[in-house]
Write an enzyme that holds these catalytic residues in place. Structure first.
Site, PDB file in Angstrom:
ATOM      1  N   ILE A  83       6.143   2.570   5.603  1.00 24.27           N
ATOM      2  CA  ILE A  83       6.694   1.207   5.593  1.00 24.27           C
ATOM      3  C   ILE A  83       6.786   0.666   4.174  1.00 24.27           C
ATOM      4  CG2 ILE A  83       6.264  -1.185   6.290  1.00 24.27           C
ATOM      5  CD1 ILE A  83       5.408  -0.153   9.010  1.00 24.27           C
TER       6      ILE A  83
ATOM      7  N   GLU B  54      -3.357  -3.601  -5.061  1.00 26.15           N
ATOM      8  CA  GLU B  54      -4.553  -2.764  -4.955  1.00 26.15           C
ATOM      9  C   GLU B  54      -4.241  -1.323  -5.355  1.00 26.15           C
ATOM     10  OE1 GLU B  54      -6.881  -3.543  -1.383  1.00 26.15           O
ATOM     11  OE2 GLU B  54      -6.613  -1.433  -0.879  1.00 26.15           O
TER      12      GLU B  54
ATOM     13  N   GLY C 271      -8.570  -4.404   1.197  1.00 22.68           N
ATOM     14  CA  GLY C 271      -8.113  -5.533   0.405  1.00 22.68           C
ATOM     15  C   GLY C 271      -7.131  -6.439   1.116  1.00 22.68           C
TER      16      GLY C 271
ATOM     17  N   GLY D  78       0.798  -1.205   0.000  1.00 23.82           N
ATOM     18  CA  GLY D  78       0.000   0.000   0.000  1.00 23.82           C
ATOM     19  C   GLY D  78       0.838   1.266   0.000  1.00 23.82           C
ATOM     20  N   ILE D  79       0.230   2.333   0.502  1.00 18.74           N
ATOM     21  CA  ILE D  79       0.885   3.620   0.584  1.00 18.74           C
ATOM     22  C   ILE D  79       1.361   3.848   2.013  1.00 18.74           C
ATOM     23  CG2 ILE D  79      -1.251   4.860   1.099  1.00 18.74           C
ATOM     24  CD1 ILE D  79      -0.202   7.192  -0.565  1.00 18.74           C
ATOM     25  N   GLY D  80       2.413   4.619   2.178  1.00 16.75           N
ATOM     26  CA  GLY D  80       2.873   4.939   3.519  1.00 16.75           C
ATOM     27  C   GLY D  80       4.367   4.719   3.672  1.00 16.75           C
TER      28      GLY D  80
ATOM     29  N   ILE E  27      -3.266  -2.605  13.125  1.00 19.98           N
ATOM     30  CA  ILE E  27      -3.341  -1.752  14.310  1.00 19.98           C
ATOM     31  C   ILE E  27      -2.768  -2.488  15.513  1.00 19.98           C
ATOM     32  CG2 ILE E  27      -4.943  -0.642  15.927  1.00 19.98           C
ATOM     33  CD1 ILE E  27      -6.712   0.004  13.472  1.00 19.98           C
TER      34      ILE E  27
END
Length: 423
Positions: free
Chosen positions: A212, A231, A329, A208-210, A306
Site C-alpha cells: 500500500i 519512522e 509508531g 511504512g513498508i509494503g 488489522i
C-alpha cells in the site's frame, strides 16, 4: 585502530540472567545473534529484547526456553511463535518512548549487540540502516559488542558512534538483509489513488513498508515539493527524490533532509543512502516525537490496521487476543499529523482479508487491542473510497465506514452493529 575478535569470543561476556538488546530491522547483527544462540547449553534466563528484526532468530527456538526469553517491543515473524510457546513476551510501548525505557533504567541493559560500518579515519562508525533505540542501548548497556561490516551503508545523522563506545569488535563481510519492492495489486493501487488524492503539494509524508505505501508513492509523480519525515522508508521514495517530487524544502524542521529512524529495502536503497547527506537518521525518541513531527505543516501520516470497528477504533497489533505485531509508531504519527497545521491522519487498508473476511467490523474481536482510538482517526481509506471521520458523530461514522466496506458485507455489518447497540 581496533582489535577484532571472533563472535564466539565476544559473546562470552553474556552471563545468565542478563538482558541483551539486539539492533533492529535490517541491521540485526546476525553473526553475534548466532554466537549468542550457540551458548544455549551454558546460559540460563537470558532476556533478548528487540523490535522487529530481519533474518533468523535462533535464540527464539522453544527448545532453548530455559536459556533465552524473548521480549519483543514489536513482534516480527521470526519470533511470533514464542508468544504461544511460552518462551517470549511482548512489551507494549510507543516507538517514541522505547529509548526512555533504557535511559531511565526501567529496563536495565547488560549487553547491546550492534551492527556498524567500519570506522572512518577519525574512528567513527555508522549505525547504518537502523538507529531506533540503539543509541540509548549503547549509552546504557554495560557492554557493547559491534559487528563491523563494510557492506553496512554509512548514513548521516545521529547514528554516528566512536570506537571508544564499543567494547568488542567482530569483523564480518556479509550482505545487509533486504526486500525487493513488491508489485501492488489492483486493490492496493485503488487505495493508493484515493490516498494520493488526499495529499496536497508541500505535504510531509510518513509511511511504512509494503504494497500500500508503494502504491501510494507510485501515484505521487505529479505532486510537488513533498517532504519526508517517517519512522522508516523503502525503495518507493528513491525515484520521487531523484525526480524532485520529494524535496523536503517546505518542512519546518530538518528542512532539506529526509528523516527516518530505520530503513528496509533492496540493495538499491542501501546504495542510495550510503554517504548521502540528504538522508538523515536519528533515534526514534526524536523521529517519532510528536512535539517534533507536528511542526511540519501538512503532515500526512499513512498507516494500516488489522481491523476497524464502525465507530473508528483501530486495531493494529493483535488478531483478537493473539498479539501479532505491536504498537510501533502508529500513534506517534497519527497524533502528530492531527496536531500539524493542515495535517491528515490516514488509516489505509483493503476492505477484506485474503480469505474474504471484512476488516471493517461492527465491533472489534474479543481481546483485540485499540492502538489508535476513535478520537484520533481522521480518514479511513479502502478500495471503495474515503471515510472522513474527523468531527463526525458515531452515527455519521457508522454510515461512512459502512459505505467503504466491501459491498458483500455492508448490510450484515450495519445490521449486526445496530443489534449490538440496541441490546
Amino acid at each position: 585502530m581496533y582489535e577484532s575478535i571472533t563472535a564466539d569470543e565476544a559473546l562470552k561476556v553474556v552471563k545468565s540472567n542478563d538482558r541483551v538488546y539486539v539492533q533492529a530491522a535490517a541491521a540485526a547483527p546476525q553473526s553475534l545473534v548466532q554466537a549468542l544462540a550457540r551458548r544455549h547449553e551454558e546460559l540460563r534466563n537470558v532476556e533478548v529484547c528487540h523490535l522487529h528484526t530481519e533474518g533468523p532468530a535462533p535464540y527464539a527456538n522453544p527448545e532453548y526456553k530455559d536459556s533465552f526469553h524473548v521480549n519483543s517491543f514489536f513482534i516480527g515473524k521470526n519470533v511470533r511463535h514464542t508468544l504461544r510457546a511460552g518462551n517470549g513476551s511482548y512489551t507494549p510501548v510507543f516507538l517514541s518512548e522505547l529509548p526512555i525505557l533504557f535511559k531511565r533504567n526501567i529496563l536495565k541493559l547488560d549487553v547491546a549487540l550492534i551492527h556498524v560500518s567500519p570506522p572512518d579515519r577519525h574512528g567513527y562508525c555508522s549505525l547504518g540502516v537502523s538507529v531506533e533505540a540503539t543509541l540509548a542501548a549503547i549509552d546504557n548497556a554495560k557492554h557493547v559488542i559491534a559487528q563491523v561490516n563494510p557492506k553496512m551503508p554509512r548514513t548521516h545523522g545521529a547514528g554516528i558512534i566512536h570506537i571508544s563506545e564499543i567494547d568488542a569488535f567482530v569483523e564480518v563481510d556479509t550482505p545487509i538483509f533486504g526486500h525487493e519492492a513488491t508489485i501492488p495489486t489492483d486493490i492496493e493501487n485503488k487505495i493508493g489513488e484515493y490516498v494520493a488524492g488526499l495529499i496536497e503539494d508541500r505535504s510531509t509524508l510518513q509511511m511504512g513498508i509494503g504494497s500500500i505505501p508503494n502504491a501510494v508513492l507510485s501515484k505521487l509523480t505529479s505532486h510537488k515539493d513533498l517532504g519526508l519525515h517517517t519512522e522508516m522508508f523503502s525503495d518507493g521514495v528513491i525515484d520521487l527524490i531523484l525526480n524532485n517530487v520529494i524535496t523536503c524544502n517546505y518542512k519546518s524542521i530538518n528542512r532539506g533532509r529526509a528523516m527516518a529512524t530505520f530503513l528496509v529495502g533492496s540493495q538499491r536503497l542501501y546504495d542510495y543512502v550510503d554517504d548521502n547527506p540528504f538522508v538523515e537518521m536519528r533515534g526514534s525518541d526524536y523521529v517519532n516525537n510528536v512535539s517534533v513531527v507536528k511542526q511540519n505543516p501538512k503532515m500526512v501520516a499513512i498507516n494500516s490496521a488489522i481491523e476497524i470497528d464502525l465507530t473508528g477504533q483501530v486495531c493494529a497489533d493483535s488478531i483478537g487476543s493473539n498479539m501479532y505485531s505491536g504498537v510501533g509508531g502508529q500513534m506517534d504519527f497519527i497524533r502528530a499529523a492531527s496536531l500539524s497545521e493542515g495535517g491528515k491522519a490516514i488509516i489505509a487498508l483493503p476492505s477484506t482479508t485474503r480469505k474474504g473476511i471484512s476488516r471493517i467490523v461492527p465491533s472489534l474481536n474479543p481481546g483485540a487491542g485499540v492502538v489508535t482510538t476513535r478520537a484520533h482517526v481522521h480518514y479511513v481509506v479502502t478500495e471503495y473510497g474515503v471515510a472522513d471521520l474527523y468531527g463526525k458523530t458515531i452515527k455519521q461514522r457508522v454510515k461512512a465506514l459502512t459505505e467503504i466496506a466491501h459491498p458483500d458485507h455492508r448490510e450484515d455489518i450495519a445490521r449486526t452493529y445496530f443489534d449490538l447497540i440496541n441490546g
